[in-house]
Structure formats: structure tokens, C-alpha cells
Write an enzyme that holds these catalytic residues in place. Structure first.
Site, short mmCIF file in Angstrom:
data_model
loop_
_atom_site.label_atom_id
_atom_site.label_comp_id
_atom_site.label_asym_id
_atom_site.label_seq_id
_atom_site.Cartn_x
_atom_site.Cartn_y
_atom_site.Cartn_z
N GLU A 96 0.98 -1.24 -0.09
CA GLU A 96 0.02 0.01 0.13
C GLU A 96 0.86 1.32 -0.05
O GLU A 96 0.51 2.13 0.84
CB GLU A 96 -0.88 -0.22 1.05
CG GLU A 96 -1.94 -1.04 1.30
CD GLU A 96 -2.68 -1.43 2.54
OE1 GLU A 96 -2.72 -0.62 3.17
OE2 GLU A 96 -3.57 -2.52 2.49
N GLU A 155 -6.12 -10.25 -2.10
CA GLU A 155 -6.93 -10.37 -0.87
C GLU A 155 -8.41 -10.13 -0.99
O GLU A 155 -9.12 -9.16 -0.62
CB GLU A 155 -6.38 -9.33 -0.10
CG GLU A 155 -4.93 -9.22 0.32
CD GLU A 155 -4.32 -8.01 1.21
OE1 GLU A 155 -5.34 -7.30 1.73
OE2 GLU A 155 -3.07 -7.86 1.11
#
Length: 580
Positions: A347, A452
């Protein structure tokens, strides 16, 4: 090969070839192509422009008008004609064209964009007659060359809409060319998925049984048991699996790949500075090895400041540089050769904890260290909202590709095996945007995984999960899917597949099982040969065990391994024979 008794000689002929799959009559094929290059001249519009009038601007300004009081001009450069919005005083001031949308249809959009100065984000917007605004997609436009913007959206209502372009910098001119808006029915969209799966995930296997004289043997019983699918389909794991047999049985009967939810993260392995503890991760990795489950490493670093330990936050820049290098070398050397990839930085489009402390090149430096530590491992840049939310300007496909390029072009990183990790935490999926975004990302030419996948809790959670799984599995550039549904004693992150007590499926788990069966990722295919001794089956790519028994010799059977590969259409026929 095993020969169990019997009096007859049987010859088993296996040949494989691709088949066409489900088709809708006269359906327009989907164009998966996209470009991440900035070109001197744009490509032709996809689908000939679809419903767009004058898509190449060869007819002057026909069909085009001003939006938001911008001035528009028709220009030509080196034989290429295009439209320009100038004199802009608002971010939405641009060129415009009115179209009519049809409820229930899925639209794919593309255009080639240039700006009067480089590095300017430009977004394609649609304003409906009811005042609703829809983002089709975004690009980072450059000057002196053309960039392809690709996106899409579903139409929830029929009626007029107006296409226009936005840029937050009103001082720049927006140049537009080769515009396309193509509608598809849900049936056509589904046919694209089916045809793609048939082409890239499956092959038709044709088996013939003959006796020792070469005579076809009718009514021979064929059984084809899958042992290992080629496509990695998995779920996150938690340490809860180490002491729960029901969890183990549920997981192992479905999945071939895993990601540990927390157990390899820095805050789990070095909670106190200088005291590393890999015992839980080691135990989980031992379990997966015993059962031939591949594991993705998650993660070396997480750029979100919220998830940094107190002792990490307290370090000076120089101390942090030393600590991060120690962390990376420790975890990557420990598990070298045991994982199929690493999320090196998590991220770093949304967050910049390490950059704020160590400088703008912190992430690129981490990849550099990772390459030195384990050059053979695939290194992922893992991020969310790149395909989930078109409104998240930080992580558009264009922004993601720019960040990936930064990592790959950093000195020494050129030899790294980079890959794209798409977390895929959805609320309400925009299916056309998912497809077009993956198209754009695929232009980078590196592996792409869904890492995910989950869907926020809500009345349509199960429906959305199925839609997303079908879309991502069917995309020709997706090389693996991992669900984010690993249970703990306290429950799941956002999406549960089972009840977490007896491990009985919830509706989401039923969807997963249905698709595993439909796609042929697990299970048994059986039948009998026809009058000419043939049996035909559509098989997902992977390794199988084929057995054949003839009714005239019930005690006799042949068992042989069969590998069905993506290149199966070019394989030579395989002849198998056994005798008593």
C-alpha cells in the site's frame, strides 16, 4: 502406470485441443488490448468508436460540443485530427458528446488523451439526465504524446447522458482523440467470460480405448481425477488452523495456495526490537508444505503508519534504514526458496510512512534489497482500490503503473521479477471497470494476481462475490486468486466463508464451492467410451489421473497420469498401453 490383473491388451489414446465455448450469436467480441505507452499518434478507436459519433474527429466537430464554458477547437498534426478543450476555467470544462444509455447494459470506454503540460490526471465522466455522475476511468496525460484511457461502467437507468473530461488543473488544454463507447448485454458479457475460460483455462481432452489389434473398445469406463490444478486458487490462512482439524479439512479440500494474514508481518515477528520470533509462521509453513499448499509471502513492509510498532516509529531516519534492512534480510533469507512470491511493500500508493522518514526512494530501495536477497522470487507491489474504486484517485491503474515503473527503473532493480498485486477489497463492484483496469495493468507485461479478495458485508455480498470471481478468473491476464477470508477465534476480517465453529459453509462458501466445481479446479470426471472407443471431456489445466476399465474385463484397469497444459493444442498425441 499400474496394471491390475486382466486378460486384454488396451491402448489408451489421448489427444488434446481447445474448444470454442459458449457464444452469443452476433455478439461483439471484447477487446482486451490496452497500452501503457505514450505514443506520437493514437491507435484507432476500439470497436470503431461504438456509439460515439465522429470518434476519430475526421468530420470536424460533428457530434461534439463544449462542456462547462470551455472553448473547443478541431486541430490536425502530422495527419492526425483531434479535438481540444482550451480556455478552461473549471475542472470539468472540456469537450462533450451526448449519448443515450440503456439500462442493464455494460459499457466499455476508451479514449486517447494528451495535455498541454505533462503529468496531468484526466478523468472521463458521464453525467446522466437525472444528474448522476459516473467515472469511466482516468489517465495521467502527458504533453507531446498520446496516452490511452480505458474504463467502463454499468448503466442502471436508460436515458440521455453526456460524456466529458475533467482535470483539476484548469490551466491545461485537454486534447482528445480515438474515443469509443461500446455497450454489451449481460449475455454478451457472460459469453466473453465463457470464451476466455475455454481458451485460457481449459482444454478438451479426447481419449480413445482400443484393444491390442487396434479395434476401438466401446463402453469402456473412463475416470479422470484431478490431482493438482494449474491455476492457483486460494485463501488467507490464520494460526487458528494449527489447532483446528475442521479448519484444516475445510481448507485442504478446496485450495492450493495460501497467504498468512498476519503471521509473517513485521509487527508479528519482531514485536520487541531485537527479539525475532518466527515460530508461528514456521509452524504454518510446515503445515502448508506437508499438504503441498503454495504460500505467498505477506508482507515485508507495510507503508501505513497505523500499523507501525511504537519502537519503529521512534527510530531516527538512519536507525530506520538500518532496521528495515535487517528486517528484510532476516525474513527473506529465512524463507528463501520456500515461497512463490513476496509482497515487498504493501500500500505505498496510499501511504508513505517509510518515504516520510527515509526519503522518496524508500520503497524502490526495499525492492533493490529484496532483489539482492532473493532475485529468483516474484516481488509484488500490493495495493487496494486499483480495480475496486474508480473514484480513488491515488490508485488508478495509471497511477499504479507509474509507481511500478518507479520501482522497476530504480538503479539495480531492472533484473527484478516484479508482479502486480491487486488486493480487491470490494464494496459494490463495477464489473466493466474491473475488466478494463486489468486490461490497462496488463500492458506492463508482468504477472497479475488478485491477492486479498473480499466483499463488504451487505444484502448482495454473495452475489457480488460471485460476479467478481467470475470476472477475475475469466480475465486472460490474471494468474492467481487469493480470497481474504481466513477465520480466527473471533471471526473474519470482512467476509466469512464458513461458520468458523464446525466449518460448515455459509452462502459465500457455497458460491466458492460452486465455482470450484464449475471451473473444474477439483473433482472427478467420468463416463464411458462411445461406439468408436472415444471419450471427450473439458478439463481445466492441471495434472490428472486417468483410469480405464472395460466391461468384458472388470478386474482389469489402467491408471495413467495426464498433464493438461495451456499449450495442450500443440502437444503430440500420447499413446498408453498395458498388457496382462
Amino acid at each position: 502406470m499400474k496394471n491390475i490383473g486382466g486378460r486384454h491388451n488396451l491402448l489408451l489414446l489421448l489427444s488434446t485441443f481447445f474448444f470454442g465455448g459458449f457464444e452469443v450469436l452476433n455478439a461483439v467480441p471484447y477487446d482486451y488490448t490496452a497500452s501503457d505507452e505514450c505514443l506520437a499518434n493514437p491507435h484507432k478507436p476500439q470497436y470503431g468508436g461504438g456509439v460515439i459519433v465522429n470518434p476519430e474527429l475526421n468530420e470536424g466537430l460533428k457530434g461534439w460540443s463544449s462542456f462547462g464554458n470551455a472553448k473547443i477547437q478541431h486541430r490536425e498534426s502530422k495527419g492526425n485530427k483531434f479535438i481540444v478543450a482550451l480556455g478552461r476555467n473549471q475542472q470539468h470544462a472540456s469537450v462533450s458528446q451526448k449519448v443515450t444509455l440503456q439500462s442493464g447494459k455494460l459499457y466499455t470506454f476508451s479514449a486517447w488523451i494528451q495535455a498541454s503540460k505533462g503529468g496531468v490526471p484526466v478523468t472521463a465522466m458521464f453525467k446522466t439526465g437525472s444528474g448522476t455522475y459516473m467515472r469511466a476511468g482516468s489517465i495521467v496525460a502527458e504533453s507531446n504524446c498520446w496516452s490511452m484511457l480505458k474504463g467502463g461502467f454499468p448503466a442502471s437507468a436508460s436515458g440521455p447522458a453526456e460524456l466529458y473530461f475533467e482535470s483539476k488543473d484548469p490551466s491545461v488544454e485537454i486534447w482528445v482523440d480515438s474515443i469509443s463507447l461500446q455497450p454489451f448485454t449481460e449475455e454478451e458479457w457472460k459469453s466473453h467470460q465463457d470464451q476466455s475460460i475455454a481458451k485460457i483455462r481449459k482444454s478438451n481432452v479426447k481419449i480413445q480405448a482400443v484393444d491390442k489389434q487396434g479395434k476401438p473398445m466401446a463402453n469402456a469406463k473412463i475416470s479422470i481425477q484431478q490431482k493438482s490444478p494449474t491455476f492457483p486458487f486460494g485463501c488467507s490462512l490464520t494460526k487458528y488452523i494449527l489447532k483446528n482439524t475442521a479448519y484444516q479439512n475445510w481448507f485442504l479440500s478446496r485450495f492450493t495456495v495460501a497467504t498468512f494474514g498476519d503471521e509473517m508481518k513485521w509487527y508479528s515477528t519482531e514485536n520487541t526490537q531485537g527479539h525475532e520470533d518466527y515460530s508461528v509462521a514456521d509452524a504454518m509453513l510446515q503445515f502448508t508444505k506437508q499438504h503441498n499448499i503454495a504460500v505467498r509471502g505477506h508482507n515485508v513492509f507495510w507503508d501505513d503508519p497505523f500499523y507501525q510498532l511504537g519502537w519503529v516509529k521512534s527510530l531516527s531516519p538512519q536507525q530506520l534504514a538500518s532496521a528495515t534492512q535487517k528486517r528484510l534480510n532476516s525474513v527473506m533469507n529465512k524463507y528463501k526458496g520456500q515461497l512463490i512470491g513476496w509482497d515487498v511493500v504493501n500500500e505505498n500508493l496510499h501511504f508513505n510512512f517509510f518515504e516520510s522518514k527515509m526519503g522518496a526512494n524508500a520503497s524502490a530501495l526495499f525492492y533493490n534489497w529484496a532483489i539482492r536477497s532473493d532475485a529468483a522470487t516474484t516481488l509484488f507491489l500490493n495495493e487496494y482500490n486499483t480495480i475496486e474504486e474508480s473514484a480513488d484517485e491515488a490508485t488508478t491503474p495509471a497511477k499504479y503503473l507509474r509507481k511500478l515503473k518507479e520501482m522497476r527503473t530504480f538503479p539495480g532493480n531492472e533484473r527484478g521479477r516484479f508482479a502486480i498485486g491487486l488486493e480487491s477489497h470490494f464494496t459494490t463492484p463495477n464489473i466493466p471497470y474491473i475488466r478494463s483496469s486489468i486490461d490497462t495493468l496488463a500492458a506492463a507485461g508482468v504477472p497479475i494476481w488478485i491477492t486479498e479478495l473480499d466483499v463488504a458485508n451487505g444484502p448482495k455480498q454473495t452475489l457480488y462475490l460471485e460476479q467478481i470471481l467470475r470476472e477475475t478468473y475469466a480475465h486472460p491476464h490474471i494468474q492467481g486468486i487469493v480470497l481474504w477470508a481466513g477465520p480466527t477465534e473471533k471471526g473474519c476480517y470482512r467476509m466469512c466463508l464458513t461458520d468458523n465453529i464446525n466449518f460448515k459453509n455459509l452462502p459465500n462458501g457455497d458460491v466458492v464451492d460452486k465455482l470450484i466445481h464449475e471451473w473444474g479446479l477439483k473433482g472427478l470426471v467420468s463416463g464411458t467410451t462411445d461406439a468408436k472407443g472415444f471419450f471427450e471431456a473439458s478439463l481445466s489445466h492441471g495434472d490428472y489421473e486417468v483410469s480405464i476399465t472395460h466391461p468384458t474385463s472388470k478386474s482389469s484397469s489402467l491408471v495413467q497420469r495426464l498433464s493438461v497444459k495451456p499449450t495442450a493444442s500443440s502437444q503430440k498425441p500420447l499413446f498408453l498401453k498395458f498388457s496382462s
